[in-house]
Motif scaffolding. Structure first.
Motif, PDB file in Angstrom:
ATOM      1  N   ALA A   1       0.830  -1.206   0.000  1.00 31.26           N
ATOM      2  CA  ALA A   1       0.000   0.000   0.000  1.00 31.26           C
ATOM      3  C   ALA A   1       0.865   1.256   0.000  1.00 31.26           C
ATOM      4  N   VAL A   2       1.951   1.253   0.757  1.00 28.03           N
ATOM      5  CA  VAL A   2       2.849   2.406   0.814  1.00 28.03           C
ATOM      6  C   VAL A   2       3.496   2.636  -0.544  1.00 28.03           C
ATOM      7  N   GLU A   3       3.993   1.573  -1.161  1.00 28.36           N
ATOM      8  CA  GLU A   3       4.613   1.723  -2.485  1.00 28.36           C
ATOM      9  C   GLU A   3       3.616   2.307  -3.483  1.00 28.36           C
ATOM     10  N   GLN A   4       2.408   1.782  -3.517  1.00 27.96           N
ATOM     11  CA  GLN A   4       1.396   2.293  -4.443  1.00 27.96           C
ATOM     12  C   GLN A   4       1.070   3.755  -4.150  1.00 27.96           C
ATOM     13  N   PHE A   5       1.012   4.113  -2.878  1.00 27.20           N
ATOM     14  CA  PHE A   5       0.750   5.495  -2.478  1.00 27.20           C
ATOM     15  C   PHE A   5       1.872   6.416  -2.966  1.00 27.20           C
ATOM     16  N   LEU A   6       3.132   6.025  -2.772  1.00 32.10           N
ATOM     17  CA  LEU A   6       4.257   6.863  -3.207  1.00 32.10           C
ATOM     18  C   LEU A   6       4.306   6.996  -4.721  1.00 32.10           C
ATOM     19  N   TYR A   7       4.012   5.928  -5.436  1.00 33.38           N
ATOM     20  CA  TYR A   7       3.989   5.997  -6.897  1.00 33.38           C
ATOM     21  C   TYR A   7       2.890   6.953  -7.364  1.00 33.38           C
ATOM     22  N   ALA A   8       1.736   6.886  -6.719  1.00 34.67           N
ATOM     23  CA  ALA A   8       0.627   7.787  -7.082  1.00 34.67           C
ATOM     24  C   ALA A   8       0.986   9.227  -6.735  1.00 34.67           C
ATOM     25  N   GLU A   9       1.673   9.425  -5.611  1.00 38.57           N
ATOM     26  CA  GLU A   9       2.066  10.791  -5.221  1.00 38.57           C
ATOM     27  C   GLU A   9       2.959  11.423  -6.278  1.00 38.57           C
ATOM     28  N   VAL A  10       4.021  10.734  -6.687  1.00 35.30           N
ATOM     29  CA  VAL A  10       4.939  11.348  -7.651  1.00 35.30           C
ATOM     30  C   VAL A  10       4.315  11.458  -9.037  1.00 35.30           C
ATOM     31  N   ASP A  11       3.366  10.586  -9.350  1.00 36.00           N
ATOM     32  CA  ASP A  11       2.654  10.713 -10.622  1.00 36.00           C
ATOM     33  C   ASP A  11       1.852  12.014 -10.662  1.00 36.00           C
ATOM     34  N   LEU A  12       1.251  12.383  -9.544  1.00 35.28           N
ATOM     35  CA  LEU A  12       0.544  13.667  -9.473  1.00 35.28           C
ATOM     36  C   LEU A  12       1.510  14.824  -9.715  1.00 35.28           C
ATOM     37  N   LEU A  13       2.705  14.740  -9.157  1.00 40.25           N
ATOM     38  CA  LEU A  13       3.704  15.794  -9.377  1.00 40.25           C
ATOM     39  C   LEU A  13       4.104  15.862 -10.848  1.00 40.25           C
ATOM     40  N   ASP A  14       4.354  14.711 -11.468  1.00 39.90           N
ATOM     41  CA  ASP A  14       4.748  14.706 -12.880  1.00 39.90           C
ATOM     42  C   ASP A  14       3.643  15.242 -13.790  1.00 39.90           C
ATOM     43  N   ARG A  15       2.397  15.018 -13.404  1.00 38.14           N
ATOM     44  CA  ARG A  15       1.269  15.522 -14.199  1.00 38.14           C
ATOM     45  C   ARG A  15       0.874  16.941 -13.794  1.00 38.14           C
ATOM     46  N   ARG A  16       1.621  17.542 -12.858  1.00 35.44           N
ATOM     47  CA  ARG A  16       1.390  18.904 -12.377  1.00 35.44           C
ATOM     48  C   ARG A  16       0.000  19.069 -11.764  1.00 35.44           C
ATOM     49  N   GLU A  17      -0.483  18.027 -11.128  1.00 35.09           N
ATOM     50  CA  GLU A  17      -1.766  18.084 -10.420  1.00 35.09           C
ATOM     51  C   GLU A  17      -1.475  18.412  -8.958  1.00 35.09           C
ATOM     52  N   PHE A  18      -1.016  19.647  -8.753  1.00 31.71           N
ATOM     53  CA  PHE A  18      -0.500  20.056  -7.452  1.00 31.71           C
ATOM     54  C   PHE A  18      -1.584  20.143  -6.385  1.00 31.71           C
ATOM     55  N   GLU A  19      -2.780  20.545  -6.755  1.00 34.66           N
ATOM     56  CA  GLU A  19      -3.852  20.611  -5.751  1.00 34.66           C
ATOM     57  C   GLU A  19      -4.234  19.208  -5.279  1.00 34.66           C
ATOM     58  N   ALA A  20      -4.267  18.254  -6.184  1.00 33.68           N
ATOM     59  CA  ALA A  20      -4.545  16.866  -5.788  1.00 33.68           C
ATOM     60  C   ALA A  20      -3.395  16.336  -4.929  1.00 33.68           C
ATOM     61  N   TRP A  21      -2.160  16.712  -5.266  1.00 26.95           N
ATOM     62  CA  TRP A  21      -1.002  16.317  -4.464  1.00 26.95           C
ATOM     63  C   TRP A  21      -1.124  16.867  -3.041  1.00 26.95           C
ATOM     64  N   LEU A  22      -1.526  18.125  -2.926  1.00 27.80           N
ATOM     65  CA  LEU A  22      -1.683  18.752  -1.618  1.00 27.80           C
ATOM     66  C   LEU A  22      -2.711  18.004  -0.764  1.00 27.80           C
ATOM     67  N   GLU A  23      -3.729  17.434  -1.390  1.00 28.17           N
ATOM     68  CA  GLU A  23      -4.765  16.703  -0.652  1.00 28.17           C
ATOM     69  C   GLU A  23      -4.236  15.407  -0.025  1.00 28.17           C
ATOM     70  N   LEU A  24      -3.044  14.975  -0.419  1.00 32.52           N
ATOM     71  CA  LEU A  24      -2.444  13.790   0.187  1.00 32.52           C
ATOM     72  C   LEU A  24      -1.871  14.089   1.576  1.00 32.52           C
ATOM     73  N   PHE A  25      -1.764  15.364   1.935  1.00 33.81           N
ATOM     74  CA  PHE A  25      -1.167  15.775   3.204  1.00 33.81           C
ATOM     75  C   PHE A  25      -2.247  15.970   4.265  1.00 33.81           C
ATOM     76  N   THR A  26      -1.876  15.710   5.515  1.00 36.64           N
ATOM     77  CA  THR A  26      -2.781  15.975   6.628  1.00 36.64           C
ATOM     78  C   THR A  26      -2.784  17.472   6.931  1.00 36.64           C
ATOM     79  N   ASP A  27      -3.735  17.916   7.737  1.00 35.95           N
ATOM     80  CA  ASP A  27      -3.806  19.336   8.102  1.00 35.95           C
ATOM     81  C   ASP A  27      -2.606  19.788   8.912  1.00 35.95           C
ATOM     82  N   GLU A  28      -2.012  18.891   9.684  1.00 38.12           N
ATOM     83  CA  GLU A  28      -0.879  19.254  10.540  1.00 38.12           C
ATOM     84  C   GLU A  28       0.462  18.816   9.931  1.00 38.12           C
ATOM     85  N   CYS A  29       0.563  18.863   8.619  1.00 42.21           N
ATOM     86  CA  CYS A  29       1.728  18.349   7.906  1.00 42.21           C
ATOM     87  C   CYS A  29       2.924  19.300   7.946  1.00 42.21           C
TER      88      CYS A  29
END
Length: 175
Positions: free
Chosen positions: A19-47
């Motif tokens: 699950a962690v590997e899949q999560f990290l792969y999805a995270e960097v894919d958002l960065l490569d696709r410049r989907e920065f707002e979706a990337w930000l949603e991966l973070f908690t409020d106290e990040c």
């Protein structure tokens, strides 16, 4: 004996690792696709999102950092990319993130209102193309991932560049 007899029995930690590997792969894919707002949603409020400026930086409150953002500053950083005010990204970079050697190195048990936290390390290589130049950034990611009802979320992300005490060039994009 069949090939399924030879397969290891999944354990909670091995299931977490997948699950962690899949999560990290999805995270960097958002960065490569410049989907920065979706990337930000991966973070908690106290990040926190931290890129130390030196090899031995252990405390971002006592030393200069390349980046040290809480949720509010990270939100502002992402807003600039969508606003056209990120002048360091004109023209825009294209990136390809590679993540490997993912390890769960520890965890904090869930307590009361606090979710279980996985301590994760991973290696990375980022290729960036901008203004007819190809550059590479590499190092180690250090995560604290919260296991929430909505899945994994980033409580903290530290980007340890192997050359963080040397010439870095334009580091305007999230890593």
């Amino acid at each position: 004996m069949t090939s399924t007899d030879l397969a290891p029995t999944p354990t909670p930690m091995s299931t977490d690792l997948i699950a962690v590997e899949q999560f990290l792969y999805a995270e960097v894919d958002l960065l490569d696709r410049r989907e920065f707002e979706a990337w930000l949603e991966l973070f908690t409020d106290e990040c926190t999102y931290w890129i130390p400026a030196g090899v031995d930086d252990l405390d971002p409150t006592r030393r200069v950092s390349i980046v040290y953002d809480d949720r509010k500053l990270l939100t502002e950083r992402i807003w600039r990319f969508g606003s056209g005010l990120a002048y360091a990204q004109q023209p825009r970079s294209r990136t390809a993130h590679l993540v490997s050697n993912v390890q769960i190195v520890g965890h904090d048990e869930a307590t009361g209102t606090e979710p279980e936290i996985l301590h994760v390390h991973a290696k990375f290589l980022i290729s960036e193309f901008r203004r007819d130049a190809l550059s590479a950034h590499s190092g180690r990611y250090v995560y604290r991932l919260a296991k929430t009802d909505d899945g994994l979320r980033i409580r903290s992300k530290r980007v340890e560049l192997i050359n963080n005490d040397g010439r870095l060039g334009n580091l305007s994009l999230p890593m």
